[in-house]
Write an enzyme that holds these catalytic residues in place. Structure first.
Site, PDB file in Angstrom:
ATOM      1  N   ASP A 174       0.868  -1.176   0.000  1.00  0.00           N
ATOM      2  CA  ASP A 174       0.000   0.000   0.000  1.00  0.00           C
ATOM      3  C   ASP A 174       0.910   1.232   0.000  1.00  0.00           C
ATOM      4  OD1 ASP A 174      -2.085   1.768   0.056  1.00  0.00           O
ATOM      5  OD2 ASP A 174      -3.189   0.736   1.639  1.00  0.00           O
TER       6      ASP A 174
HETATM    7  C1  BGC Z   1      -5.075   3.191   0.015  1.00  0.00           C
HETATM    8  C2  BGC Z   1      -5.102   2.232  -1.158  1.00  0.00           C
HETATM    9  C3  BGC Z   1      -4.945   3.006  -2.441  1.00  0.00           C
HETATM   10  C4  BGC Z   1      -3.640   3.770  -2.365  1.00  0.00           C
HETATM   11  C5  BGC Z   1      -3.323   4.557  -3.618  1.00  0.00           C
HETATM   12  C6  BGC Z   1      -3.881   4.118  -0.023  1.00  0.00           C
HETATM   13  O1  BGC Z   1      -4.026   5.165   0.892  1.00  0.00           O
HETATM   14  O2  BGC Z   1      -5.085   2.471   1.232  1.00  0.00           O
HETATM   15  O3  BGC Z   1      -6.311   1.505  -1.160  1.00  0.00           O
HETATM   16  O4  BGC Z   1      -4.991   2.153  -3.531  1.00  0.00           O
HETATM   17  O5  BGC Z   1      -3.689   4.681  -1.291  1.00  0.00           O
HETATM   18  O6  BGC Z   1      -4.121   5.694  -3.706  1.00  0.00           O
END
Ligand code: BGC
Length: 809
Positions: free
Chosen positions: A230
């Site tokens: 993530d």
């Molecule tokens: C989220 C993800 C997301 C990523 C990219 C993170 O804060 O938990 O689900 O895909 O950001 O935006």
């Protein structure tokens, strides 16, 4: 197009042509949402975009205009794998026109505690329903050559302290419940990527989980895809590289790079481990057409506001809308007046907050949707305030004084006071640094706007830093800081402040933000707040009651906002925010008939339930929201949804509730008894509405039930369903297994939807998924066993309405 499956030997050969530093370079993003190309081996740039409710592209905010889909719980409420496939296919189209290779969805964490802020992004509380819908979505997307990303691996069900929280989960619960959707989508549909979460699992970061990532996912399941982190979740170098994670996101700066090269040289990470990560990356690139001969992209796909998209998105939304109660008032009949009341009637919530947000072409409110169908039969009345924090101004509330266009004018300065850039966007009243397009290091941002309406207004600012606001010659200064620090908090949960002012339209507003040096790509946001000041609640209630009394039927639209249904923040209650309960009561007391429309993805409390004639849950219905709700209210479409989450009677009246870590940990001590499983076992009071409940617009009888097969491993049940109403309808036949062993919860084992004409019947078969008869025995080194078959098979319309019981074993 589905590019040919890459050959591992050929990929290994490509990897062998690169030196260590060149290989490691590929394993961290080049930017927020792209990966570095490597022309020497024919690797193109890979481009990633958030899902899951639209493909928003390479920008965090204010990017390209794209279709806004219904949210995940609403899609899931249709219990329709064909519909989930269609969503995957349409999202792939949205990706292809933007030359996006990987869509960051579906989110397949479970609805454990209803306080979880991101449940709106995830399908349901049930692992089987979640897994099968995810598998279908993945197939729909990947059949078009676009990679899906299962997220967030694993036990990532709440947001409080999200970057450090340790989810403590026993092995059986992990495997039977939280890993099961990942297993189904990985093994049945071969999802090409997954994302490791921010959280720890049993004391080990998800990005370093040798046990889960290498042992179970890549080992036992033989999954050959790419596991990315993530965004900013990776905290270590060697431990994460050795922990089964293949790619660090975002980039270009991160904990791998030179540090990983050094770790390999120091013998802490084997070079073969790096090679395996790169092989997986190249395999992904091959699958999506970014390796060797690069793919061609279609250019003639439907635009986000095209007639075909509008129809597709409306149909997807209506299918999941769910009737909780209906005392004969829905669908709306007759030709009398309809009072449409509530803040959510005029500002309908089409999506949740955080990384799932998209820049939609338009969003239709329920008030506009119903007015389009019923014309001057409709009276619209705004409701009580539903937010505690101000959000950025609607572009229509302001114009840029220089261009005269809607929106705000932004001037960006460097530390020496030199103008770097002036920009103005007719669709935005914020500017976002993370989108990587500041043209230099910014030290000051000046926002200029001219008001388009008279006061009383609340005017203010959003974003971290020192602000000076000037309205009509008067200035105020304040400093804003994030309340809940964490990754991306500046964007996901930005601080804001506003102050009431009474000024005429045409007044000029200027806000200046002084910031520490903001390099391109910094997670910064600067925005202007302009909104009408809140009115006295008593006035609002009186107006609503008067309109309700004058109409034949009142439709009150209530719900949650992105303050509750968002990333990075959990809820503290299921009560509707603001004085919405008072609004419903005031309307119900005055109206001949009252329909409550719930515009929220997750359960809310309904203390007025006995006072109203119908309750319809419409989720977060996407850009076509108002048209979809209007179609359902008037009966042009059947709301054929069934709940994907159990609705409790009170805060805390659920099997799992707390999301606030104690000493850093959230303990999943309810085991596999979440949601309906725990309610059924008496671990929580009987709910208001069970998982699987939904009335539709017709009624059903069940008869002629027979079970076939070996109930020890699976079973198939046939039943005849009769549509006993006077409308065509869609039934969702649900099969549960209730083991005799009280240590084992009841569980959904299969379902089959069927559409039957009014007065007609159909024979339906439901086959149980054998994985629902498995039991994990022992700890991490344990093994699967088969459940004793003794128990009952239940055919139920949710466990509050069990139609047939078959004793087995
Ligand atoms: C989220 C993800 C997301 C990523 C990219 C993170 O804060 O938990 O689900 O895909 O950001 O935006």
């Amino acid at each position: 197009m589905n590019p040919t499956e890459p050959d591992t030997t050929a990929l290994t050969d490509l990897v062998s042509r690169l030196d260590l530093a060149s290989k490691v370079r590929l394993l961290t993003g080049a930017t927020a949402f792209t990966l570095p190309p490597e022309p020497r081996i024919g690797l193109g740039e890979l481009r990633l975009s958030d899902g899951p409710t639209g493909v928003r592209g390479l920008k965090f905010a204010g990017g390209r205009v794209v279709s806004l889909f219904p949210n995940a719980t609403l899609l899931a409420s249709a219990w329709d794998v064909d519909g989930a496939y269609e969503v995957g296919r349409l999202l792939a189209e949205e990706a292809l026109v933007q030359q996006i290779h990987v869509v960051l969805g579906p989110t397949i964490n479970l609805h454990r505690s209803l306080l979880g802020g991101r449940l709106f992004e995830a399908y349901s509380e049930d692992p089987l329903l979640t897994g099968h819908l995810a598998a279908a979505y993945v197939r729909g997307m990947q059949d078009a050559g676009v990679a899906a990303c299962l997220k967030h691996l694993v036990a990532n069900e709440s947001e409080t302290e999200r970057n450090t929280v340790n989810s403590v989960v026993d092995e059986a619960t992990l495997r039977e419940l939280y890993l099961l959707p990942f297993e189904i989508a990985a093994t049945d549909a071969h999802a090409w990527t997954m994302m490791a979460g921010y959280n720890d699992v049993n004391g080990v970061a998800a990005t370093e989980q040798v046990h889960v990532n290498s042992g179970i996912v890549k080992g036992e399941w033989a999954w050959d895809g790419l596991l990315m982190s993530d965004w900013t979740a990776t905290k270590t170098t060697a431990a994460s590289a050795n922990g089964g994670q293949d790619l660090v996101m975002p980039g270009p700066v991160g904990p791998w790079g030179d540090a990983l090269v050094a770790a390999v040289q120091a013998g802490e990470v084997a070079e073969t481990t790096v090679d395996d990560h790169v092989v997986r990356l190249l395999r992904l690139a091959g699958r999506v057409g970014a390796l060797g001969d690069l793919r061609e992209y279609p250019t003639d796909l439907p635009a986000p506001d095209s007639a075909v998209r509008r129809r597709q998105l409306r149909d997807l939304a209506t299918a999941g809308m769910t009737v909780l109660t209906n005392e004969g008032v829905l669908p709306l009949a007759g030709s009398g007046g309809v009072a449409v009341i509530g803040r959510h009637a005029v500002e309908t919530a089409g999506m949740g907050g955080g990384s799932a947000q998209v820049n939609a072409p338009y969003q239709v409110s329920v008030a506009d949707g119903l007015t389009a169908l019923l014309g001057d039969r409709v009276t619209v009345v705004d409701g009580v305030e539903v937010r505690t924090k101000a959000v950025a101004a609607l572009p229509a509330m302001v114009t840029d004084p220089e261009s005269g266009l809607p929106g705000v004018g932004f001037t960006l300065y460097d530390a020496a006071g030199t103008v770097l850039e002036r920009r103005s966007s007719p669709t935005a009243t914020t500017v976002v640094g993370f989108d990587d397009d500041f043209e230099g290091t910014v030290a000051r941002i000046r926002l200029q706007a001219r008001l388009t309406s008279d006061g009383p207004l609340d005017i203010g600012t959003i974003g971290v830093g020192d602000w000076r606001l000037r309205v009509d010659g008067r200035t105020s200064d304040w400093t804003l800081a994030v309340a809940n620090p964490g990754p991306g908090a500046e964007l996901l949960d930005p601080p804001s402040r506003a102050t009431p002012v009474a000024v005429p339209a045409g007044t000029e507003v200027e806000a200046v933000l002084e910031v520490p040096a903001l390099a391109p790509g910094s997670p910064a946001l600067a925005g202007l707040i302009v909104r009408r000041s809140a009115r006295e609640v008593d006035t609002v209630l009186a107006e609503a009651a008067a309109a309700a009394a004058a109409a034949d039927v009142a439709v009150v639209v209530v719900g949650l906002t992105a303050e509750q249904e968002t990333e990075a923040v959990d809820k503290s209650t299921l009560a509707l925010p603001g004085r919405q309960d008072d609004l419903v009561r005031a309307v119900a007391a005055a109206a001949a008939k009252t329909v409550v429309v719930i515009n929220a993805a997750t359960p809310v409390l309904m203390p007025w339930l006995d006072e109203v004639d119908a309750v319809l849950v419409v989720g977060l219905p996407g850009q076509e929201a108002g048209h979809a709700v209007a179609a359902v209210l008037t009966g042009a479409a059947e709301p054929s949804g069934r709940l994907v989450t159990t609705w409790p009677v009170a805060d805390g009246a659920t099997p799992a509730w707390n999301v606030t870590p104690v000493d850093g940990a959230v303990v999943y001590d309810e085991g596999t008894f979440i949601g309906y499983r725990g309610h059924h076992a008496g671990r929580a009071p009987a709910p208001a509405f069970w998982f699987g409940h939904g009335l539709g617009y017709t009624s059903w009888d069940y008869s002629d039930v027979t079970a076939h097969g070996d109930p020890a491993v699976s079973t198939t049940v046939s039943v005849t369903v009769h549509n006993t109403g006077d409308r065509d309808g869609r039934e969702v036949v649900q099969l549960y297994f209730a083991p005799a062993d009280p240590a084992q919860p009841v569980r959904l084992v299969g379902w089959t939807p069927v559409t039957v004409a009014a007065g007609g019947s159909a024979t339906v078969t439901v086959t149980g998924d054998p994985r629902m008869w498995r039991r994990w025995e022992g700890g991490p080194d344990g093994s699967w066993a088969t459940l004793p078959s003794a128990g009952e098979l239940l055919l139920a319309r949710g466990l509050g309405d069990i139609r047939e019981r078959i004793t087995v074993g």
